[in-house]
Design a protein around this motif. Sequence first.
Motif, PDB file in Angstrom:
ATOM      1  N   ASN A   1       0.819  -1.201   0.000  1.00  0.00           N
ATOM      2  CA  ASN A   1       0.000   0.000   0.000  1.00  0.00           C
ATOM      3  C   ASN A   1       0.861   1.262   0.000  1.00  0.00           C
ATOM      4  O   ASN A   1       2.082   1.195  -0.030  1.00  0.00           O
ATOM      5  CB  ASN A   1      -0.954  -0.018   1.196  1.00  0.00           C
ATOM      6  N   SER A   2       0.216   2.402   0.050  1.00  0.00           N
ATOM      7  CA  SER A   2       0.943   3.655  -0.117  1.00  0.00           C
ATOM      8  C   SER A   2       1.329   4.286   1.215  1.00  0.00           C
ATOM      9  O   SER A   2       1.660   5.472   1.268  1.00  0.00           O
ATOM     10  CB  SER A   2       0.074   4.618  -0.925  1.00  0.00           C
ATOM     11  N   ARG A   3       1.313   3.520   2.293  1.00  0.00           N
ATOM     12  CA  ARG A   3       1.562   4.116   3.607  1.00  0.00           C
ATOM     13  C   ARG A   3       2.933   4.776   3.715  1.00  0.00           C
ATOM     14  O   ARG A   3       3.076   5.816   4.343  1.00  0.00           O
ATOM     15  CB  ARG A   3       1.375   3.068   4.711  1.00  0.00           C
ATOM     16  N   PHE A   4       3.932   4.155   3.094  1.00  0.00           N
ATOM     17  CA  PHE A   4       5.271   4.745   3.142  1.00  0.00           C
ATOM     18  C   PHE A   4       5.277   6.129   2.483  1.00  0.00           C
ATOM     19  O   PHE A   4       5.815   7.087   3.028  1.00  0.00           O
ATOM     20  CB  PHE A   4       6.286   3.812   2.461  1.00  0.00           C
ATOM     21  N   ALA A   5       4.664   6.237   1.311  1.00  0.00           N
ATOM     22  CA  ALA A   5       4.610   7.520   0.603  1.00  0.00           C
ATOM     23  C   ALA A   5       3.879   8.570   1.442  1.00  0.00           C
ATOM     24  O   ALA A   5       4.322   9.722   1.547  1.00  0.00           O
ATOM     25  CB  ALA A   5       3.920   7.335  -0.755  1.00  0.00           C
ATOM     26  N   LEU A   6       2.779   8.161   2.055  1.00  0.00           N
ATOM     27  CA  LEU A   6       2.026   9.082   2.917  1.00  0.00           C
ATOM     28  C   LEU A   6       2.887   9.534   4.094  1.00  0.00           C
ATOM     29  O   LEU A   6       2.884  10.705   4.471  1.00  0.00           O
ATOM     30  CB  LEU A   6       0.754   8.395   3.454  1.00  0.00           C
ATOM     31  N   ALA A   7       3.630   8.609   4.668  1.00  0.00           N
ATOM     32  CA  ALA A   7       4.447   8.917   5.839  1.00  0.00           C
ATOM     33  C   ALA A   7       5.555   9.909   5.482  1.00  0.00           C
ATOM     34  O   ALA A   7       5.814  10.859   6.239  1.00  0.00           O
ATOM     35  CB  ALA A   7       5.036   7.634   6.422  1.00  0.00           C
ATOM     36  N   VAL A   8       6.190   9.711   4.357  1.00  0.00           N
ATOM     37  CA  VAL A   8       7.261  10.620   3.932  1.00  0.00           C
ATOM     38  C   VAL A   8       6.694  12.018   3.703  1.00  0.00           C
ATOM     39  O   VAL A   8       7.266  13.021   4.145  1.00  0.00           O
ATOM     40  CB  VAL A   8       7.965  10.098   2.652  1.00  0.00           C
ATOM     41  N   HIS A   9       5.538  12.066   3.042  1.00  0.00           N
ATOM     42  CA  HIS A   9       4.881  13.348   2.806  1.00  0.00           C
ATOM     43  C   HIS A   9       4.576  14.040   4.145  1.00  0.00           C
ATOM     44  O   HIS A   9       4.902  15.214   4.343  1.00  0.00           O
ATOM     45  CB  HIS A   9       3.603  13.111   1.990  1.00  0.00           C
ATOM     46  N   ALA A  10       3.980  13.301   5.049  1.00  0.00           N
ATOM     47  CA  ALA A  10       3.604  13.861   6.358  1.00  0.00           C
ATOM     48  C   ALA A  10       4.827  14.368   7.117  1.00  0.00           C
ATOM     49  O   ALA A  10       4.826  15.475   7.680  1.00  0.00           O
ATOM     50  CB  ALA A  10       2.861  12.808   7.182  1.00  0.00           C
TER      51      ALA A  10
ATOM     52  N   ALA B   1       7.739  15.273   5.923  1.00  0.00           N
ATOM     53  CA  ALA B   1       8.303  16.455   5.257  1.00  0.00           C
ATOM     54  C   ALA B   1       7.484  17.694   5.622  1.00  0.00           C
ATOM     55  O   ALA B   1       8.030  18.782   5.835  1.00  0.00           O
ATOM     56  CB  ALA B   1       8.315  16.240   3.735  1.00  0.00           C
ATOM     57  N   TYR B   2       6.180  17.495   5.726  1.00  0.00           N
ATOM     58  CA  TYR B   2       5.314  18.608   6.121  1.00  0.00           C
ATOM     59  C   TYR B   2       5.637  19.051   7.553  1.00  0.00           C
ATOM     60  O   TYR B   2       5.775  20.243   7.835  1.00  0.00           O
ATOM     61  CB  TYR B   2       3.837  18.195   6.007  1.00  0.00           C
ATOM     62  N   LEU B   3       5.788  18.098   8.445  1.00  0.00           N
ATOM     63  CA  LEU B   3       6.153  18.415   9.833  1.00  0.00           C
ATOM     64  C   LEU B   3       7.515  19.117   9.882  1.00  0.00           C
ATOM     65  O   LEU B   3       7.702  20.070  10.653  1.00  0.00           O
ATOM     66  CB  LEU B   3       6.211  17.142  10.688  1.00  0.00           C
TER      67      LEU B   3
ATOM     68  N   ALA C   1      -4.121  19.691   8.915  1.00  0.00           N
ATOM     69  CA  ALA C   1      -3.209  20.435   8.040  1.00  0.00           C
ATOM     70  C   ALA C   1      -2.453  19.489   7.100  1.00  0.00           C
ATOM     71  O   ALA C   1      -2.331  19.749   5.896  1.00  0.00           O
ATOM     72  CB  ALA C   1      -2.222  21.241   8.883  1.00  0.00           C
ATOM     73  N   VAL C   2      -1.973  18.373   7.647  1.00  0.00           N
ATOM     74  CA  VAL C   2      -1.241  17.401   6.828  1.00  0.00           C
ATOM     75  C   VAL C   2      -2.182  16.783   5.789  1.00  0.00           C
ATOM     76  O   VAL C   2      -1.823  16.618   4.620  1.00  0.00           O
ATOM     77  CB  VAL C   2      -0.605  16.305   7.711  1.00  0.00           C
ATOM     78  N   ALA C   3      -3.409  16.466   6.228  1.00  0.00           N
ATOM     79  CA  ALA C   3      -4.390  15.864   5.319  1.00  0.00           C
ATOM     80  C   ALA C   3      -4.684  16.787   4.146  1.00  0.00           C
ATOM     81  O   ALA C   3      -4.862  16.339   3.009  1.00  0.00           O
ATOM     82  CB  ALA C   3      -5.680  15.541   6.074  1.00  0.00           C
ATOM     83  N   LYS C   4      -4.700  18.088   4.411  1.00  0.00           N
ATOM     84  CA  LYS C   4      -4.965  19.062   3.357  1.00  0.00           C
ATOM     85  C   LYS C   4      -3.822  19.065   2.334  1.00  0.00           C
ATOM     86  O   LYS C   4      -4.052  19.195   1.139  1.00  0.00           O
ATOM     87  CB  LYS C   4      -5.105  20.456   3.985  1.00  0.00           C
TER      88      LYS C   4
ATOM     89  N   ARG D   1      19.968   6.319   2.707  1.00  0.00           N
ATOM     90  CA  ARG D   1      20.827   7.388   2.182  1.00  0.00           C
ATOM     91  C   ARG D   1      20.089   8.717   2.044  1.00  0.00           C
ATOM     92  O   ARG D   1      20.705   9.745   1.785  1.00  0.00           O
ATOM     93  CB  ARG D   1      21.402   6.972   0.815  1.00  0.00           C
ATOM     94  N   THR D   2      18.778   8.690   2.171  1.00  0.00           N
ATOM     95  CA  THR D   2      17.990   9.915   2.022  1.00  0.00           C
ATOM     96  C   THR D   2      17.274  10.221   3.335  1.00  0.00           C
ATOM     97  O   THR D   2      16.739   9.324   3.969  1.00  0.00           O
ATOM     98  CB  THR D   2      16.943   9.742   0.892  1.00  0.00           C
ATOM     99  N   SER D   3      17.286  11.495   3.733  1.00  0.00           N
ATOM    100  CA  SER D   3      16.601  11.883   4.970  1.00  0.00           C
ATOM    101  C   SER D   3      15.334  12.670   4.647  1.00  0.00           C
ATOM    102  O   SER D   3      15.132  13.105   3.501  1.00  0.00           O
ATOM    103  CB  SER D   3      17.525  12.752   5.823  1.00  0.00           C
ATOM    104  N   VAL D   4      14.510  12.829   5.652  1.00  0.00           N
ATOM    105  CA  VAL D   4      13.304  13.649   5.504  1.00  0.00           C
ATOM    106  C   VAL D   4      13.699  15.086   5.124  1.00  0.00           C
ATOM    107  O   VAL D   4      13.030  15.722   4.306  1.00  0.00           O
ATOM    108  CB  VAL D   4      12.470  13.618   6.805  1.00  0.00           C
ATOM    109  N   ALA D   5      14.803  15.566   5.675  1.00  0.00           N
ATOM    110  CA  ALA D   5      15.287  16.911   5.330  1.00  0.00           C
ATOM    111  C   ALA D   5      15.637  16.999   3.840  1.00  0.00           C
ATOM    112  O   ALA D   5      15.324  17.997   3.179  1.00  0.00           O
ATOM    113  CB  ALA D   5      16.511  17.260   6.175  1.00  0.00           C
TER     114      ALA D   5
END
Lengths: 139, 139
Positions: free
Chosen positions: B3-12, B14-16, B28-31, B125-129
Amino acid sequence: VANSRFALAVHALAYLAHHDPKPTTSEAVAKSINTNPVVVRRLFAQLNTAGLIATQPGVGGGATLTRSPKKISLGSVYAAVSETPAIALHRNRTNQRCPVGKNMTGILGDVSDTVDTAIEKSLSRTSVADVLTKTLSKN
Amino acid sequence: VANSRFALAVHALAYLAHHDPKPTTSEAVAKSINTNPVVVRRLFAQLNTAGLIATQPGVGGGATLTRSPKKISLGSVYAAVSETPAIALHRNRTNQRCPVGKNMTGILGDVSDTVDTAIEKSLSRTSVADVLTKTLSKN
């Protein structure tokens, strides 16, 4: 890989390798996997398109490997049967007025490509012959 | 990842990170993702359990990162939210009288573990930042 097609394909190819160079029927492979021959025939069609096996119809026919099982890496099997990227993206169109959301889909697509490359690379180190050897050595 | 949970988590995350250190609501994240806040709240619960975020209930509350976004690798996000192995195995009990089928499930499990390790390594190798920087640079 959302479904088990890769696992089925590796099993099928190891079975073919074990009987190489004799042609193997979808019924025989299905019996080993414990699934329906229709599932295996669909798989054979995909592996045939990818050039990993050749299929011969009729009595005495079946599927054969097109090259030595040592030369068939699991990476090429993965490339042949995986349809979805390893990392599923969310399907929503992200908020185009949000500075974070706006370009997120493209960034996540890049991440997904990186992961797919890593998967194929890690799988390229193992061949169908390796799988067969390991399986038989456990008997 | 089926499922897409990983993609959602990365997006969330990054927003935080973009609003760090201010707490961010699931609304706010849902928007930003363009999804239902319930989906984000479920995600927050998982990220909280994994220790990647802290959540504060009530007015003025929300989620915050527990460490610098530079120190949150996508590998740890993947480990936090992925439930299924990358390579799905077939569920059938393979034919125990077939020398190839008999031990195939165990062998494919090993392959699956190798792939999961490769995925986490490539994502480490990639961070949320990094994700946030890339996203904002495209604006």
